[in-house]
Write a protein that holds these residues in place. Structure first.
Motif, mmCIF file in Angstrom:
data_model
loop_
_atom_site.group_PDB
_atom_site.id
_atom_site.type_symbol
_atom_site.label_atom_id
_atom_site.label_comp_id
_atom_site.label_asym_id
_atom_site.label_seq_id
_atom_site.Cartn_x
_atom_site.Cartn_y
_atom_site.Cartn_z
ATOM 1 N N ALA A 232 0.832 -1.211 0.000
ATOM 2 C CA ALA A 232 0.000 0.000 0.000
ATOM 3 C C ALA A 232 0.862 1.254 0.000
ATOM 4 C CB ALA A 232 -0.932 -0.010 1.206
ATOM 5 N N GLN A 233 1.975 1.215 0.742
ATOM 6 C CA GLN A 233 2.887 2.366 0.768
ATOM 7 C C GLN A 233 3.589 2.545 -0.573
ATOM 8 O OE1 GLN A 233 5.213 1.200 4.172
ATOM 9 N NE2 GLN A 233 3.966 2.394 5.608
ATOM 10 N N GLN A 234 3.914 1.432 -1.234
ATOM 11 C CA GLN A 234 4.543 1.517 -2.561
ATOM 12 C C GLN A 234 3.584 2.147 -3.579
ATOM 13 O OE1 GLN A 234 6.027 -2.308 -3.800
ATOM 14 N NE2 GLN A 234 7.134 -2.650 -1.877
ATOM 15 N N TYR A 235 2.321 1.734 -3.517
ATOM 16 C CA TYR A 235 1.333 2.267 -4.469
ATOM 17 C C TYR A 235 0.795 3.641 -4.040
ATOM 18 C CZ TYR A 235 0.881 -2.093 -7.152
ATOM 19 O OH TYR A 235 1.103 -3.160 -7.976
ATOM 20 N N GLY A 236 1.066 4.020 -2.806
ATOM 21 C CA GLY A 236 0.535 5.290 -2.310
ATOM 22 C C GLY A 236 -0.963 5.238 -2.093
ATOM 23 N N ASN A 237 -1.474 4.050 -1.694
ATOM 24 C CA ASN A 237 -2.914 3.853 -1.497
ATOM 25 C C ASN A 237 -3.255 4.166 -0.043
ATOM 26 O OD1 ASN A 237 -5.525 2.761 -1.076
ATOM 27 N ND2 ASN A 237 -5.253 1.457 -2.873
ATOM 28 N N SER A 238 -3.785 5.367 0.190
ATOM 29 C CA SER A 238 -4.058 5.825 1.549
ATOM 30 C C SER A 238 -5.090 4.960 2.249
ATOM 31 C CB SER A 238 -4.540 7.281 1.490
ATOM 32 O OG SER A 238 -4.863 7.751 2.769
ATOM 33 N N HIS A 239 -6.116 4.545 1.521
ATOM 34 C CA HIS A 239 -7.177 3.741 2.128
ATOM 35 C C HIS A 239 -6.623 2.418 2.652
ATOM 36 C CE1 HIS A 239 -11.210 1.975 2.609
ATOM 37 N NE2 HIS A 239 -10.643 0.867 2.159
ATOM 38 N N GLN A 240 -5.787 1.740 1.854
ATOM 39 C CA GLN A 240 -5.256 0.451 2.261
ATOM 40 C C GLN A 240 -4.221 0.591 3.382
ATOM 41 O OE1 GLN A 240 -6.405 -2.300 1.599
ATOM 42 N NE2 GLN A 240 -7.545 -2.170 -0.317
ATOM 43 N N ILE A 241 -3.484 1.687 3.404
ATOM 44 C CA ILE A 241 -2.559 1.933 4.517
ATOM 45 C C ILE A 241 -3.344 2.053 5.821
ATOM 46 C CG2 ILE A 241 -0.935 3.593 5.514
ATOM 47 C CD1 ILE A 241 -0.044 4.264 2.659
ATOM 48 N N GLN A 242 -4.433 2.799 5.755
ATOM 49 C CA GLN A 242 -5.298 2.958 6.923
ATOM 50 C C GLN A 242 -5.854 1.607 7.375
ATOM 51 O OE1 GLN A 242 -8.455 5.941 6.477
ATOM 52 N NE2 GLN A 242 -9.876 4.495 7.380
ATOM 53 N N SER A 243 -6.310 0.791 6.430
ATOM 54 C CA SER A 243 -6.853 -0.518 6.755
ATOM 55 C C SER A 243 -5.802 -1.424 7.385
ATOM 56 C CB SER A 243 -7.414 -1.174 5.487
ATOM 57 O OG SER A 243 -7.925 -2.454 5.760
ATOM 58 N N ALA A 244 -4.567 -1.363 6.882
ATOM 59 C CA ALA A 244 -3.488 -2.191 7.433
ATOM 60 C C ALA A 244 -3.172 -1.796 8.871
ATOM 61 C CB ALA A 244 -2.253 -2.062 6.549
ATOM 62 N N TYR A 245 -3.114 -0.497 9.154
ATOM 63 C CA TYR A 245 -2.864 -0.054 10.525
ATOM 64 C C TYR A 245 -3.955 -0.569 11.471
ATOM 65 C CZ TYR A 245 0.801 3.237 9.078
ATOM 66 O OH TYR A 245 1.945 3.799 8.608
#
Length: 514
Positions: A232-245
């Motif tokens: 998610a960090q590589q793609y810059g996908n904010s939604h998925q970063i939030q979901s992972a946290y």
């Protein structure tokens, strides 16, 4: 993760980049050219492009309108286009959680696709109907539709469609607590997305992590979630970063590692706040872009008619001021909300951390509902402003004509013009459009209200109830109903007497509970 998360997981920032790239203006020029040429095929294509842009930008009322116009201009034999439009309308109403209306459009799309052998559109209709059935709490019926969809995708050798259905099947089996089957389907989806380097592999990894967590294999759950976070960090996908946290926080808490759980919870909450601010800001930017486009078109028409007046400039100034005020209010609200959340986090002890997580989940849903409600309300105001601008243009044109005629009884003409203005102001067309929009956002409100009222409500009282449900102030209600603030207070008092409401309870809170 819910089966429709693949659609919802699109980044807000990426969606609104279209507006900053002036794609909206390109599509508007495309539509204007097609309308001038009276080319129905190009008109349909232009409306579909605009609808797709609005859909990606989460301005759903405009998306529905443009899809409907594309359908209206489609030829009788354009079956694929008609089926595709119906499916897209179904997707929008799924995103709005209006599954009854979504099923209506999806069944119509399925009938068109079936009658004309449109396999891919037929498979899509079945897949989305399955999603609706799952959301409505009918998992076994949902499985039937998803399997029918998968069979068609398999027959057409559509690997991407198969991958999406596999994710949906995994979600259903996960809800049924059949974790082995759920994992198998999620794994198939992940393998396809990974081999094609598709960003959807992030969502598939999160789904696999969910299965490990629910089967208490926390080590593998952390491995999968961490991999999803890195992608998610590589793609810059904010939604998925939030979901992972969020998932990392849950897993560490289940492992009784409350320190790391709190660490990732704090990161998750910070992302929620950033997304809330970004989403509101981007929605305002998009709506401002739409307004600017319409305003430029109005200015072109005024220049062609040589009728540019000071009133038009005043309207523009007022609207821009309102946008600035709304932006400031949103910023202040977010700052205030953030301070409140930080104060609450410091006040709780470690033993209350798990209860705090449940509170944050409920709060997140509240913020999402507020966003959809404000979006719908802003869309309604945009429509209202457009109608009033049109009326002002007509009045301006009439005044121009009167000024150019010397031998004319001006008092008589002005009196007639005044009556015409009163007639326009008395029209209920704007309220009719508002009622349609309100019913789509709150489909059960008027029904619930009618069931609890002690006496039948008048039309004015019903309008007051709707505006109170939108949590508007008395000053704003007075402006919309064209009455004084004192009249609003009297109307609120009379309304309370017709409702089963406690003396100490706020009227607004009563409406919000319906």
């Amino acid at each position: 993760m819910a089966p429709y998360a693949l659609i919802q997981a699109q980044s807000i920032d990426k969606s609104f980049q279209h507006f900053s790239d002036s794609l909206f203006y390109v599509y508007k020029l495309e539509l204007d050219t097609a309308l001038k040429q009276s080319d129905r095929n190009k008109i349909v294509e232009a409306y579909l492009n605009r609808a797709s842009l609005y859909k990606q930008s989460q301005i759903y009322t405009e998306a529905v309108e443009n899809y409907s116009l594309a359908y209206r201009y489609s030829s009788k034999t354009a079956y694929k286009t008609k089926s595709c439009i119906k499916n897209n309308l179904g997707e929008i109403y799924i995103l709005l959680n209006n599954y009854t209306k979504a099923l209506q459009y999806l069944k119509e799309a399925f009938e068109i696709a079936s009658e004309n052998n449109l396999s891919i559109e037929k498979a899509k209709s079945l897949r989305l109907i399955g999603t609706c059935k799952e959301k409505l709490g009918e998992p076994h019926v949902a499985l039937t539709y998803q399997n029918r969809s998968y069979a068609i995708y398999n027959e057409q050798n559509d690997l991407y469609g198969q991958a999406i259905v596999n994710e949906n099947l995994g979600s259903i089996y996960e809800d049924l607590k059949m974790y082995d089957k759920a994992y198998s389907h999620f794994e198939k989806a992940f393998v396809y997305f990974k081999n094609t380097n598709d960003e959807s592999q992030i969502n598939a990894l999160n789904n696999l992590a969910d299965i490990y967590r629910k089967t208490q294999d926390y080590t593998n759950a952390l491995i999968k979630t961490t991999a999803a976070l890195n992608l998610a960090q590589q793609y810059g996908n904010s939604h998925q970063i939030q979901s992972a946290y969020k998932d990392l926080s849950k897993t560490y808490i289940l492992k009784n590692d409350f320190e790391k759980g709190y660490h990732y919870l704090s990161k998750y909450q910070k992302r929620v706040e950033q997304q809330f601010y970004s989403q509101n800001f981007n929605q305002l930017n998009a709506l401002q872009t739409i307004f600017d486009t319409k305003e430029k078109q109005a200015q072109i028409n005024l220049l062609e008619a040589k009728n540019k007046t000071a009133k038009a400039n005043l309207v523009i100034l007022i609207l821009l001021t309102l946008v600035a005020v709304v932006s400031c209010v949103l910023v202040l609200y977010i700052q205030k909300r953030r301070r409140s959340l930080i104060a609450k986090i410091h006040a709780y002890k470690q033993r209350a951390l798990e209860a705090e997580i449940e509170h944050k989940v409920a709060q997140e849903q509240y913020l999402q509902n507020e966003i959809q409600l404000k979006t719908a309300t802003l869309s309604k105001y945009s429509l209202s402003i457009s109608q009033k601008n049109k009326l002002i243009e007509e009045v301006s044109g009439t005044l121009q004509k009167l000024s150019s005629r010397k031998r004319m009884d001006l008092p008589v003409k002005l009196e007639a013009l005044s009556k015409e203005l009163d007639l326009h102001l008395a029209e209920d067309n704007e309220w009719n459009q508002f009622m349609v929009l309100f019913e789509e956002i709150h489909p059960h409100f008027t029904k619930n209200l009618s069931e609890v009222t002690l006496h039948k409500l008048t039309a004015t009282e019903l309008r007051l109830c709707l505006l109170l449900r939108l949590n508007l102030s008395s000053k704003e209600i007075a402006s919309i109903l064209r009455i004084t603030a004192d009249s609003v207070r009297v109307a609120r008092y009379r309304l309370r007497r017709k409702l089963p409401i406690e003396t100490q309870e706020e009227l607004v809170n009563f409406m919000l509970r319906l």
